[in-house]
Design an enzyme around this catalytic site. Structure first.
Site, PDB file in Angstrom:
ATOM      1  N   GLY A  70       0.816  -1.191   0.000  1.00  0.00           N
ATOM      2  CA  GLY A  70       0.000   0.000   0.000  1.00  0.00           C
ATOM      3  C   GLY A  70       0.858   1.253   0.000  1.00  0.00           C
ATOM      4  N   GLY A 118       0.579  -5.287   0.458  1.00  0.00           N
ATOM      5  CA  GLY A 118      -0.604  -5.259  -0.391  1.00  0.00           C
ATOM      6  C   GLY A 118      -0.423  -5.956  -1.713  1.00  0.00           C
ATOM      7  N   GLU A 141       5.432  -5.919   7.511  1.00  0.00           N
ATOM      8  CA  GLU A 141       4.750  -4.872   8.270  1.00  0.00           C
ATOM      9  C   GLU A 141       5.361  -4.556   9.622  1.00  0.00           C
ATOM     10  OE1 GLU A 141       2.125  -6.026   5.047  1.00  0.00           O
ATOM     11  OE2 GLU A 141       3.279  -7.200   6.492  1.00  0.00           O
ATOM     12  N   ASP A 149      -1.490  -7.848   7.027  1.00  0.00           N
ATOM     13  CA  ASP A 149      -2.911  -7.721   6.709  1.00  0.00           C
ATOM     14  C   ASP A 149      -3.157  -8.307   5.319  1.00  0.00           C
ATOM     15  OD1 ASP A 149      -1.585  -5.691   5.324  1.00  0.00           O
ATOM     16  OD2 ASP A 149      -3.198  -4.230   5.585  1.00  0.00           O
TER      17      ASP A 149
END
Length: 364
Positions: A70, A118, A141, A149
């Site tokens: 992301g 992502g 992350e 995620d």
């Protein structure tokens, strides 16, 4: 700048029986923005309804990778301004991940080069996941004070033994061989044959394309480390994991302990809890709902903004975590990340809604 990069961050087209989506921000390693997520989600929905489309091919512009994750600069700026746009971004991104997993149209993800965060969500829930000798796949992350995620805890919690726990906590990247062994990818195709593979998908379909161009993957590195990884990362707490690593001896365990010492203590403890809980959940949707709660709570944590600052904004690689040590992260603080986020959830449905394991649908 690639042609039309600013105006068209996702290039979408359909030719004959095949549709193509190209993430088109090569200068930013094709990092995902909210408009990109919405555009890809809408396109996949339309292509799935189109009976003429028999396969979707997803790739990244440029030579460096499919997607580095992301747009964390945007998340940093949003958090710094006290905004809430990142919450909406995650909601739509995780819905996209679920759509990819349940897509009935064969979905071919070209995981060439860097595929992180992502990018794993865009690729690893697909039905035909192609890696090359250049692939570097990771959920990094914890290095920015965040927690895996995009369905990453679903994927990693189902990897063999404790390999997924090791990768979730350290954020280390793996190559093609390990990505396949971990269940993050399906086939290895040499990078110089990708164009031919794509042509074969259009002409003959994904299964035949894979039959023609897939080759044995380069040998992975994790198999030889499996014994100590399984032993050390099976512990119930991050403190005990670190203790086992330090007591084990050898370069690999020591290096892993050093890596954990650099990560956000808060993110490490929440990540371990996320992984353990994800193992007990029976659907990708349920895991994505859990990850959404964790992401919303992490957004309010000082570590996320500090981690992005240190790694991406100032690039001093010296984050000042709060708290600075594992002992400072209480059980109550960990539990807080799994509570009601105070915002609408993803509304993905339950285990019976059709989303199964990674790549549910076609396997090439």
């Amino acid at each position: 700048m690639a042609p039309d990069e600013t105006e068209h961050p996702v290039l979408l087209r359909a030719e004959g029986r095949t549709a193509y989506a190209v993430l088109n921000r090569p200068r930013a390693l094709n990092s995902l923005t909210h408009p990109m997520v919405r555009a890809l989600d809408a396109a996949l929905g339309a292509w799935e309804r189109d009976e003429a489309i028999e396969a979707v091919v997803v790739s990244g512009a440029g030579e460096r990778g499919l997607c580095a994750g992301g747009d964390i600069r945007a998340i940093h700026d949003d958090a710094r301004a006290g905004g809430r746009a990142s919450i909406g971004f995650w909601r739509d991104e995780y819905r996209l991940n679920a759509r990819i997993a349940r897509l009935t149209t064969p979905y071919v993800a070209l995981m060439d080069g860097i595929v992180m965060g992502g990018g794993v969500g865009v690729a690893a829930h697909g039905g035909v996941r192609i890696v090359t000798e250049r692939s570097r796949v990771a959920m990094p992350e914890t290095a920015i004070g965040f927690v895996p995620d995009v369905g990453g805890t679903w994927l990693l919690s189902r990897a063999p033994g404790e390999l997924g726990t090791y990768l979730a906590l350290t954020g280390n990247a793996v190559g093609a061989g390990d990505a396949i062994a971990l269940g993050l990818a399906d086939h290895h195709v040499p990078s110089e044959r990708l164009a031919e593979l794509v042509s074969a998908v259009a002409a003959h379909g994904p299964a035949e394309a894979v039959r023609r161009y897939a080759r044995p993957a380069p040998e992975g590195r994790l198999a030889d480390a499996r014994a100590w990884i399984d032993d050390c990362f099976a512990a119930d707490t991050v403190e005990e994991i670190t203790g086992r690593l330090l007591a084990h001896g050898g370069h690999g365990p020591a290096e892993a302990a050093d890596t954990l010492a650099e990560r956000s203590p808060r993110a490490l403890k929440v990540t371990l809890e996320s992984m353990r809980r994800a193992r007990e959940l029976d659907s990708l949707e349920a895991v994505l709902e859990q990850e959404f709660r964790v992401s919303c709570a992490s957004f309010a944590s000082p570590d996320l903004m500090e981690g992005i600052r240190a790694q991406v904004i100032d690039k001093d690689r010296s984050p000042k975590w709060s708290p600075s040590a594992l002992a400072g992260v209480s059980r109550a603080e960990v539990e807080r990340h799994f509570g009601d986020p105070g915002v609408p959830g993803l509304a993905l449905g339950g285990p019976g809604s059709g989303v199964g394991g990674p790549g549910s649908g076609v396997r090439g």
